[in-house]
Design a protein around this motif. Structure first.
Motif, mmCIF file in Angstrom:
data_model
loop_
_atom_site.group_PDB
_atom_site.id
_atom_site.type_symbol
_atom_site.label_atom_id
_atom_site.label_comp_id
_atom_site.label_asym_id
_atom_site.label_seq_id
_atom_site.Cartn_x
_atom_site.Cartn_y
_atom_site.Cartn_z
ATOM 1 N N THR A 24 7.208 -5.919 4.817
ATOM 2 C CA THR A 24 6.851 -4.527 4.595
ATOM 3 C C THR A 24 5.477 -4.487 3.966
ATOM 4 N N VAL A 26 2.657 -2.297 2.048
ATOM 5 C CA VAL A 26 2.415 -1.097 1.253
ATOM 6 C C VAL A 26 0.927 -0.770 1.247
ATOM 7 N N GLU A 27 0.114 -1.813 1.102
ATOM 8 C CA GLU A 27 -1.330 -1.615 0.984
ATOM 9 C C GLU A 27 -2.056 -2.820 1.568
ATOM 10 N N PRO A 47 -0.527 -0.226 6.517
ATOM 11 C CA PRO A 47 0.298 0.249 5.398
ATOM 12 C C PRO A 47 1.351 1.255 5.877
ATOM 13 N N GLY A 48 2.545 1.133 5.297
ATOM 14 C CA GLY A 48 3.640 2.023 5.655
ATOM 15 C C GLY A 48 4.456 1.515 6.834
ATOM 16 N N GLN A 49 4.263 0.251 7.203
ATOM 17 C CA GLN A 49 5.025 -0.327 8.305
ATOM 18 C C GLN A 49 5.909 -1.467 7.802
ATOM 19 N N GLN A 64 8.290 2.711 10.591
ATOM 20 C CA GLN A 64 7.567 3.358 9.488
ATOM 21 C C GLN A 64 8.472 3.368 8.264
ATOM 22 N N THR A 65 7.886 3.186 7.083
ATOM 23 C CA THR A 65 8.640 3.200 5.832
ATOM 24 C C THR A 65 7.716 3.545 4.674
ATOM 25 N N SER A 66 8.292 4.092 3.627
ATOM 26 C CA SER A 66 7.522 4.330 2.396
ATOM 27 C C SER A 66 7.377 3.032 1.611
#
Length: 158
Positions: A24, A26-27, A47-49, A64-66
Motif C-alpha cells: 500500500t 501512502v506517499e 499514492p492511494g493505491q 484505491q485505498t486511503s
C-alpha cells in the motif's frame, strides 16, 4: 517479486503462509516487479493505491485505498472497514498471537466495521459477538514449569 521504494510512506504485507503479497502506497512511489509467464512485469504505484499480488497465480490487482486500514497497526490500532469475518480473524490471530478454530462456517458470513486501539482480546471478541452474533470460547492450555506456552485457541460458532 521485487519491491523498489521510490517514496517515503508505504506498507508491505507478506506472510509465509499467505498466498498473496500486498503493498500500500501512502506517499511517494513504489515499483513492484514480478514474474508472470517467465516474463518480468513492473507496476509503478501512485499514492492511494494498494497492489495485491497472488503468489500462486501471479495475478495482480490494483485498488484505491486511503491506506488507513493497512497502516493503522504502526500506531497500535486495528481498523476494519467492511471486512469479511475471515479476514478479521486472520488479522486478530496475528495481532494477538492466537489461533481461531471456526466450528460453524456461517460465523464467517458477517462483514465487520470497527476500530480498536489498545483493546484486550476479550473486549474485541465481545464486540464481534455483539456485531455479528458469533459465540466464542477461549481455550487456555495449562503450562507447567519449563514448558513453552501453547498458542491459545479460540473456538468460533454461530
Amino acid at each position: 517479486t521485487q519491491i523498489e521504494v521510490l517514496g517515503t510512506s508505504f506498507n508491505v504485507e507478506a506472510f509465509e503462509r499467505d498466498s498473496f503479497i500486498s503493498t500500500t502506497l501512502v506517499e511517494g512511489k513504489v515499483r513492484f516487479a514480478y514474474q508472470k509467464n517467465q516474463q518480468s512485469t513492473t507496476v509503478v504505484m501512485k499514492p492511494g493505491q494498494k497492489l495485491m499480488y497472488n503468489t500462486t497465480s501471479s495475478q495482480v490487482k490494483l485498488i484505491q485505498t486511503s491506506g488507513e486500514t493497512e497502516t493503522a497497526w504502526k500506531d497500535g490500532t486495528i481498523v476494519f472497514r467492511n471486512h469479511p469475518m475471515d479476514e478479521v480473524l486472520k488479522v486478530l490471530s496475528r495481532h494477538y498471537h492466537v489461533r481461531f478454530m471456526v466450528k460453524d462456517s456461517t460465523a464467517l458470513h458477517s462483514i465487520i466495521t470497527a476500530r480498536f486501539k489498545d483493546e484486550q482480546l476479550p473486549q474485541v471478541m465481545e464486540y464481534l459477538q455483539l456485531a455479528s452474533g458469533i459465540k466464542y470460547k477461549i481455550q487456555k492450555t495449562p503450562v507447567t514449569s519449563g514448558q513453552t506456552p501453547e498458542i491459545p485457541i479460540i473456538e468460533i460458532t454461530k
